[in-house]
Design a protein around this motif. Structure first.
Motif, PDB file in Angstrom:
ATOM      1  N   LEU A   1       0.799  -1.227   0.000  1.00 33.88           N
ATOM      2  CA  LEU A   1       0.000   0.000   0.000  1.00 33.88           C
ATOM      3  C   LEU A   1       0.834   1.280   0.000  1.00 33.88           C
ATOM      4  N   SER A   2       2.161   1.176  -0.082  1.00 31.38           N
ATOM      5  CA  SER A   2       3.008   2.362   0.079  1.00 31.38           C
ATOM      6  C   SER A   2       2.694   3.440  -0.954  1.00 31.38           C
ATOM      7  N   ARG A   3       2.515   3.056  -2.217  1.00 26.96           N
ATOM      8  CA  ARG A   3       2.253   4.058  -3.254  1.00 26.96           C
ATOM      9  C   ARG A   3       0.914   4.750  -3.039  1.00 26.96           C
ATOM     10  N   LYS A   4      -0.080   3.998  -2.586  1.00 26.65           N
ATOM     11  CA  LYS A   4      -1.412   4.572  -2.404  1.00 26.65           C
ATOM     12  C   LYS A   4      -1.439   5.577  -1.264  1.00 26.65           C
ATOM     13  N   VAL A   5      -0.712   5.300  -0.198  1.00 25.01           N
ATOM     14  CA  VAL A   5      -0.715   6.199   0.957  1.00 25.01           C
ATOM     15  C   VAL A   5      -0.154   7.559   0.576  1.00 25.01           C
ATOM     16  N   VAL A   6       0.996   7.576  -0.096  1.00 20.88           N
ATOM     17  CA  VAL A   6       1.602   8.843  -0.490  1.00 20.88           C
ATOM     18  C   VAL A   6       0.747   9.543  -1.541  1.00 20.88           C
ATOM     19  N   GLY A   7       0.075   8.766  -2.406  1.00 14.89           N
ATOM     20  CA  GLY A   7      -0.777   9.353  -3.428  1.00 14.89           C
ATOM     21  C   GLY A   7      -1.974  10.089  -2.862  1.00 14.89           C
ATOM     22  N   LEU A   8      -2.371   9.788  -1.631  1.00 18.85           N
ATOM     23  CA  LEU A   8      -3.508  10.461  -1.001  1.00 18.85           C
ATOM     24  C   LEU A   8      -3.154  11.838  -0.455  1.00 18.85           C
TER      25      LEU A   8
ATOM     26  N   ARG B   1     -11.832  20.074  -4.569  1.00 25.24           N
ATOM     27  CA  ARG B   1     -10.632  19.566  -5.253  1.00 25.24           C
ATOM     28  C   ARG B   1      -9.469  19.461  -4.269  1.00 25.24           C
ATOM     29  N   PHE B   2      -9.802  19.156  -3.026  1.00 24.84           N
ATOM     30  CA  PHE B   2      -8.799  19.070  -1.958  1.00 24.84           C
ATOM     31  C   PHE B   2      -7.651  18.143  -2.341  1.00 24.84           C
ATOM     32  N   PHE B   3      -7.954  16.938  -2.858  1.00 24.58           N
ATOM     33  CA  PHE B   3      -6.911  15.958  -3.156  1.00 24.58           C
ATOM     34  C   PHE B   3      -6.243  16.204  -4.507  1.00 24.58           C
ATOM     35  N   SER B   4      -6.995  16.670  -5.501  1.00 20.65           N
ATOM     36  CA  SER B   4      -6.436  16.810  -6.846  1.00 20.65           C
ATOM     37  C   SER B   4      -5.735  18.144  -7.070  1.00 20.65           C
ATOM     38  N   GLY B   5      -6.229  19.224  -6.403  1.00 20.07           N
ATOM     39  CA  GLY B   5      -5.616  20.527  -6.612  1.00 20.07           C
ATOM     40  C   GLY B   5      -5.776  20.994  -8.042  1.00 20.07           C
ATOM     41  N   GLU B   6      -4.715  21.590  -8.592  1.00 19.18           N
ATOM     42  CA  GLU B   6      -4.774  22.078  -9.967  1.00 19.18           C
ATOM     43  C   GLU B   6      -3.376  22.061 -10.567  1.00 19.18           C
ATOM     44  N   ASN B   7      -3.338  22.144 -11.887  1.00 26.90           N
ATOM     45  CA  ASN B   7      -2.066  22.249 -12.603  1.00 26.90           C
ATOM     46  C   ASN B   7      -2.188  23.427 -13.564  1.00 26.90           C
ATOM     47  N   ASP B   8      -1.544  24.546 -13.218  1.00 24.85           N
ATOM     48  CA  ASP B   8      -1.674  25.753 -14.053  1.00 24.85           C
ATOM     49  C   ASP B   8      -0.471  25.961 -14.969  1.00 24.85           C
ATOM     50  N   GLN B   9       0.329  24.905 -15.166  1.00 22.35           N
ATOM     51  CA  GLN B   9       1.483  24.938 -16.074  1.00 22.35           C
ATOM     52  C   GLN B   9       2.567  25.933 -15.643  1.00 22.35           C
ATOM     53  N   THR B  10       2.607  26.252 -14.338  1.00 23.91           N
ATOM     54  CA  THR B  10       3.616  27.197 -13.851  1.00 23.91           C
ATOM     55  C   THR B  10       5.033  26.758 -14.204  1.00 23.91           C
ATOM     56  N   PHE B  11       5.283  25.452 -14.130  1.00 24.17           N
ATOM     57  CA  PHE B  11       6.649  24.969 -14.336  1.00 24.17           C
ATOM     58  C   PHE B  11       6.977  24.705 -15.806  1.00 24.17           C
TER      59      PHE B  11
END
Length: 468
Positions: free
Chosen positions: A132-139, A439-449
């Protein structure tokens, strides 16, 4: 020459459930160059001693016993099938120090450390055993993840430069040593030199050992440490004091409340160490592609069970402020780079990683080596923290995916560095909820980088690669 390969290209082993047991000379070729390098690089392992003497009031000989026990457990990685050079959870050290300092020095502070490390060990074992290691960090929302990792880096830098910190004791030595270290490790100019000159290439492969050797000379020249007094014979770790005054054998188990209080700091430390797991996997993937003659089997779940077992064991027999991490990144890179040079240079990645750790364990029991580096252990620790601080801030920022993420991460990092993991998690969760809502878990991606990538043409990229 003995062929240690199986028919499928993997190095020989004895199967043992999820583990693959490998012993030197029987399952892999012993690599003497890596052994001798480990013999000298044990100086970095010894830098954990000031942490324990300052935080816990532990005598030098008892702290040396902790380092020796941890050194023996380093061997379990390659012996059980994990082809890495293990080390500390360096970025999380300042977080643990801040947490432990909230308790009065003495049995209560030792209990806090025991509770934290045992909880971390059992948590990692559970994640590894269940996959479950990947799932925990993914949350964990990217903004909070970025803030925790950045905060660990900032706390590392603060611990060196704060009032009463190590910089006040070694201002000239740390300034000169860290300047050279940053040039050798992170400079584009030195990377350019390494590819064009064998001497600079060899120097680059030695990690931070040349800087530590230089500090042994610089510190006495600036009257910041005495010249080392070489002693002969073997070290004398004090296991009796360790076990009677700093472990459950003499103090008993921590209370349930201690374990509950340790949960936020444990989760923060886990987020940090998971980054080391990902880094180790990436480096081994590169090695596997470069050397088709050996099949490298890296299993993150197996790694979790091994370093989780190390933490759980050390929490009982020798609580360790540096903790038991999955990777010593600097030395793992050195081993991997030599492995890439071909089978003649290094027959198996297990031989390189294993021989290096056999070497560090030998160095820890030799008094001439320990007495040589003892005056500048504080410098070695400061260098480790500052280098890790640089890396953690860089990696933490890259975990963010938008400008809002960066704002949340910055506040969370500052709170973590000044108030500890409990308040940092609370602030990070509150900010993500207020700013992102559903959108607490997903957030957003505004292409800043990626916003500045388009104007860069191919020729400018090539010029960046060719010139320092």
């Amino acid at each position: 020459m003995t062929d240690y390969r199986r028919a499928d290209g993997e190095t020989r082993y004895w199967p043992l459930g999820p583990f693959k047991v490998r012993l030197p000379f029987l399952h892999y070729r012993f690599e003497w160059p890596d052994y001798f390098q480990g013999l000298l690089m044990c100086a970095v392992d010894l830098a954990a001693i000031p942490l324990m003497t300052e935080l816990l009031g532990m005598p030098f000989e008892a702290a040396l016993a902790v380092v020796l026990l941890n050194g023996l457990l380093y061997l379990t990685h390659h012996l059980l099938g994990d082809p890495v050079v293990p080390g500390w959870i360096t970025p999380a050290i300042p977080l643990l120090i801040v947490y432990c300092e909230t308790f009065p020095e003495g049995p209560e502070r030792v209990h806090a450390l025991i509770a934290f490390q045992l909880l971390l060990g059992l948590f990692c074992i559970g994640l590894g055993a269940t996959g479950l290691s990947r799932k925990v960090v993914g949350l964990v929302p990217p903004a909070i993840k970025a803030g925790i990792i950045m905060g660990a880096g900032i706390a590392a830098v603060i611990s060196v430069f704060k009032v009463g910190g190590r910089f006040e004791s070694f201002p000239w030595t740390i300034s000169i040593a860290i300047g050279i270290a940053f040039y050798l490790i992170f400079s584009r100019h030195f990377a350019w030199l390494k590819n064009r000159n064998r001497f600079w290439g060899l120097l680059g492969k030695l990690g931070i050992f040349p800087i530590i050797a230089l500090a042994i000379v610089i510190a006495p020249l600036f009257a910041e440490a005495p010249w080392p007094t070489i002693e002969w014979g073997f070290t004398k770790p004090d296991f009796v004091t360790l076990w009677t005054e700093y472990t459950v054998f003499g103090l008993g188990l921590p209370s349930p409340e201690m374990f509950l209080q340790a949960v936020p700091t444990m989760l923060a430390a886990y987020i940090v160490l998971f980054g080391d797991v990902l880094q180790g996997k990436a480096l081994l993937t590169e090695a596997d592609e470069a050397r088709r003659d050996e099949k490298i089997d890296y299993d993150p779940d197996r790694a979790h069970m091994i370093f989780g077992g190390r933490n759980a064991t050390m929490s009982i027999i020798g609580p360790d402020v540096a903790m038991c991490g999955p990777l010593w990144a600097a030395m793992h890179v050195v081993i991997v780079e030599r492995f890439k040079e071909g089978r003649k240079a290094m027959d198996s990645i297990f031989g390189g990683a294993g021989s290096f750790r056999w070497g560090t364990n030998t160095g820890l029991i030799l008094m001439p080596i320990v007495s040589l580096v003892e005056p500048i252990l504080g410098v070695a620790l400061a260098l480790t923290l500052l280098i890790q601080g640089y890396v953690s801030v860089r990696i933490g920022i890259l975990e963010a995916r938008s400008q809002r993420d960066l704002g949340i991460a910055g506040v969370t990092a500052a709170v973590l560095a000044t108030q500890g993991a409990t308040w940092a998690f609370a602030v990070g969760v509150a900010l993500c909820f207020l700013i992102y809502g559903r959108r607490f878990f997903s957030g957003e991606n505004d292409q800043t980088f990626t916003k500045d990538l388009e104007p860069r043409n191919a020729s400018s990229r090539n010029n960046d690669e060719e010139t320092p």
